[in-house]
Design a protein around this motif. Sequence first.
Motif, PDB file in Angstrom:
ATOM      1  N   HIS A   1      73.337  92.145  38.390  1.00  7.41           N
ATOM      2  CA  HIS A   1      74.773  92.172  38.109  1.00  7.41           C
ATOM      3  C   HIS A   1      75.391  90.783  38.155  1.00  7.41           C
ATOM      4  N   SER A   2      76.340  90.567  37.266  1.00  2.28           N
ATOM      5  CA  SER A   2      77.045  89.286  37.176  1.00  2.28           C
ATOM      6  C   SER A   2      78.503  89.455  37.588  1.00  2.28           C
ATOM      7  N   ARG A   3      79.271  88.382  37.453  1.00  2.00           N
ATOM      8  CA  ARG A   3      80.696  88.432  37.759  1.00  2.00           C
ATOM      9  C   ARG A   3      81.466  89.345  36.809  1.00  2.00           C
ATOM     10  N   PHE A   4      80.823  89.781  35.720  1.00  2.00           N
ATOM     11  CA  PHE A   4      81.496  90.722  34.823  1.00  2.00           C
ATOM     12  C   PHE A   4      81.615  92.108  35.455  1.00  2.00           C
ATOM     13  N   SER A   5      80.861  92.372  36.544  1.00  2.00           N
ATOM     14  CA  SER A   5      81.105  93.595  37.320  1.00  2.00           C
ATOM     15  C   SER A   5      81.209  93.221  38.782  1.00  2.00           C
ATOM     16  N   ASP A   6      80.193  93.513  39.602  1.00  2.00           N
ATOM     17  CA  ASP A   6      80.340  93.240  41.035  1.00  2.00           C
ATOM     18  C   ASP A   6      79.331  92.233  41.563  1.00  2.00           C
ATOM     19  N   GLY A   7      78.749  91.415  40.699  1.00  2.00           N
ATOM     20  CA  GLY A   7      77.935  90.297  41.148  1.00  2.00           C
ATOM     21  C   GLY A   7      78.800  89.076  41.394  1.00  2.00           C
ATOM     22  N   THR A   8      78.195  88.015  41.925  1.00  2.00           N
ATOM     23  CA  THR A   8      78.977  86.806  42.216  1.00  2.00           C
ATOM     24  C   THR A   8      78.634  85.643  41.294  1.00  2.00           C
ATOM     25  N   LEU A   9      77.571  85.751  40.496  1.00  2.00           N
ATOM     26  CA  LEU A   9      77.156  84.659  39.627  1.00  2.00           C
ATOM     27  C   LEU A   9      77.499  84.950  38.173  1.00  2.00           C
ATOM     28  N   SER A  10      77.595  83.902  37.373  1.00  2.00           N
ATOM     29  CA  SER A  10      77.783  84.064  35.935  1.00  2.00           C
ATOM     30  C   SER A  10      76.474  84.522  35.301  1.00  2.00           C
ATOM     31  N   PRO A  11      76.532  85.103  34.093  1.00  2.00           N
ATOM     32  CA  PRO A  11      75.283  85.445  33.402  1.00  2.00           C
ATOM     33  C   PRO A  11      74.367  84.244  33.214  1.00  2.00           C
ATOM     34  N   THR A  12      74.931  83.076  32.948  1.00  2.00           N
ATOM     35  CA  THR A  12      74.122  81.866  32.761  1.00  2.00           C
ATOM     36  C   THR A  12      73.397  81.487  34.047  1.00  2.00           C
ATOM     37  N   ALA A  13      74.110  81.550  35.176  1.00  4.60           N
ATOM     38  CA  ALA A  13      73.482  81.227  36.459  1.00  4.60           C
ATOM     39  C   ALA A  13      72.405  82.247  36.816  1.00  4.60           C
ATOM     40  N   LEU A  14      72.639  83.512  36.510  1.00  6.90           N
ATOM     41  CA  LEU A  14      71.632  84.541  36.754  1.00  6.90           C
ATOM     42  C   LEU A  14      70.382  84.300  35.914  1.00  6.90           C
ATOM     43  N   ALA A  15      70.579  83.943  34.651  1.00  9.28           N
ATOM     44  CA  ALA A  15      69.439  83.668  33.769  1.00  9.28           C
ATOM     45  C   ALA A  15      68.606  82.521  34.330  1.00  9.28           C
ATOM     46  N   ARG A  16      69.284  81.479  34.780  1.00  4.51           N
ATOM     47  CA  ARG A  16      68.567  80.323  35.328  1.00  4.51           C
ATOM     48  C   ARG A  16      67.795  80.710  36.588  1.00  4.51           C
ATOM     49  N   ARG A  17      68.421  81.511  37.448  1.00  2.00           N
ATOM     50  CA  ARG A  17      67.758  81.930  38.685  1.00  2.00           C
ATOM     51  C   ARG A  17      66.539  82.807  38.375  1.00  2.00           C
ATOM     52  N   ALA A  18      66.709  83.726  37.426  1.00  2.00           N
ATOM     53  CA  ALA A  18      65.588  84.590  37.033  1.00  2.00           C
ATOM     54  C   ALA A  18      64.434  83.751  36.483  1.00  2.00           C
ATOM     55  N   HIS A  19      64.756  82.832  35.599  1.00  4.71           N
ATOM     56  CA  HIS A  19      63.725  81.982  34.994  1.00  4.71           C
ATOM     57  C   HIS A  19      63.011  81.143  36.050  1.00  4.71           C
ATOM     58  N   ASP A  20      63.778  80.576  36.976  1.00  2.60           N
ATOM     59  CA  ASP A  20      63.181  79.759  38.041  1.00  2.60           C
ATOM     60  C   ASP A  20      62.259  80.573  38.934  1.00  2.60           C
ATOM     61  N   ASN A  21      62.512  81.882  39.023  1.00  8.33           N
ATOM     62  CA  ASN A  21      61.668  82.769  39.833  1.00  8.33           C
ATOM     63  C   ASN A  21      60.525  83.385  39.038  1.00  8.33           C
ATOM     64  N   GLY A  22      60.335  82.916  37.816  1.00 15.50           N
ATOM     65  CA  GLY A  22      59.183  83.358  37.030  1.00 15.50           C
ATOM     66  C   GLY A  22      59.385  84.601  36.204  1.00 15.50           C
ATOM     67  N   VAL A  23      60.636  85.059  36.066  1.00 19.34           N
ATOM     68  CA  VAL A  23      60.892  86.254  35.261  1.00 19.34           C
ATOM     69  C   VAL A  23      60.615  85.954  33.788  1.00 19.34           C
ATOM     70  N   GLU A  24      59.880  86.840  33.142  1.00 19.57           N
ATOM     71  CA  GLU A  24      59.551  86.685  31.715  1.00 19.57           C
ATOM     72  C   GLU A  24      60.386  87.599  30.828  1.00 19.57           C
ATOM     73  N   LEU A  25      60.824  88.721  31.383  1.00 25.25           N
ATOM     74  CA  LEU A  25      61.674  89.666  30.648  1.00 25.25           C
ATOM     75  C   LEU A  25      62.803  90.077  31.574  1.00 25.25           C
ATOM     76  N   TRP A  26      64.035  89.879  31.106  1.00 21.82           N
ATOM     77  CA  TRP A  26      65.204  90.039  31.967  1.00 21.82           C
ATOM     78  C   TRP A  26      66.239  90.914  31.268  1.00 21.82           C
ATOM     79  N   ALA A  27      66.988  91.669  32.062  1.00 22.36           N
ATOM     80  CA  ALA A  27      68.138  92.420  31.555  1.00 22.36           C
ATOM     81  C   ALA A  27      69.295  92.251  32.521  1.00 22.36           C
ATOM     82  N   LEU A  28      70.475  92.039  31.983  1.00 25.23           N
ATOM     83  CA  LEU A  28      71.710  92.066  32.760  1.00 25.23           C
ATOM     84  C   LEU A  28      72.283  93.474  32.635  1.00 25.23           C
ATOM     85  N   THR A  29      72.568  94.113  33.779  1.00 25.36           N
ATOM     86  CA  THR A  29      72.992  95.525  33.767  1.00 25.36           C
ATOM     87  C   THR A  29      74.295  95.689  34.546  1.00 25.36           C
TER      88      THR A  29
END
Length: 293
Positions: free
Chosen positions: A11-39
């Motif tokens: 989840h991003s700041r568009f609902s009840d997360g605290t990060l932007s979608p861009t920051a979430l994407a970067r965090r996922a990528h840095d953690n080795g995620v290859e396939l990601w979905a924002l929900t």
Amino acid sequence: MHLLNADLHCHSRFSDGTLSPTALARRAHDNGVELWALTDHDEVSGLAEAAAAASALGMGFVNGVEISVSFAKETVHIVGLGFDASNPALLAGLARTRGGRLARAQAMADGLAQVGLKGAFEGALRYVGNPALVSRTHFARWLVETGTCTDTGAVFRRFLTEGKPGFVPHEWAGLGEAVRWITQAGGVAVIAHPGRYKLTVNEEYALFSEFKAHGGQGVEVLTGSHGQADTAKYTAMAQEFGLFASRGSDFHSPEESRTDLGTLPDLPGVLQPVWQALARPGNAWAAAASLQV
């Protein structure tokens, strides 16, 4: 065999997360995620930013959403994956589900005021990226900030749940409606974190049976709120009902979430991963997904 690192629930700041979608994407990528979905909850406004950020990082991405559903007097969440985010029926359904959240939030604040916690509505709004989606999580963050509770877990033990100050029930979408919005938009419907729901054995069996009958195709087996016993239970239920298995951290915030993006264990090998149902020709991650049978 390559095991795809997919994280299909966050989840991003568009609902009840605290990060932007861009920051979430970067965090996922840095953690080795290859396939990601924002929900995000009942909201798709962050998907364009998320898709662009994932593409810039070379990370696979599918559209996602988490829809609130009323079932057996419990709020159940259905995740949609890989749908057309411009589908009119889906967008209308989500708008209808979001409607009423603001009035509910004001009623929650009134309940908290009755036990001496004044200013809760304005306090919660400080944490909201999208005012149409003010939720219990935003109130919880305010109650932690004011020192009323030590953490968000303590908030939900003392407030905002059934029988506690500030709890206000809400009638969400129907199960069949939510599944149809997703599937008719070309997506795959998934039962989110089933281990969290306070359903009886019969109610849970009815949930899975009705979900499958409406066209639902998947269940989250691995998620941030599931322990080993949950994983074993929902592995068996995925097999019993012929459902694809999903994997998602349900990450909301670096400070609050106990499971980070991309850090869950691999799905049990006996299951069919949901990304096999999402694979489309030309997707960079599709070849890896096809290896997992």
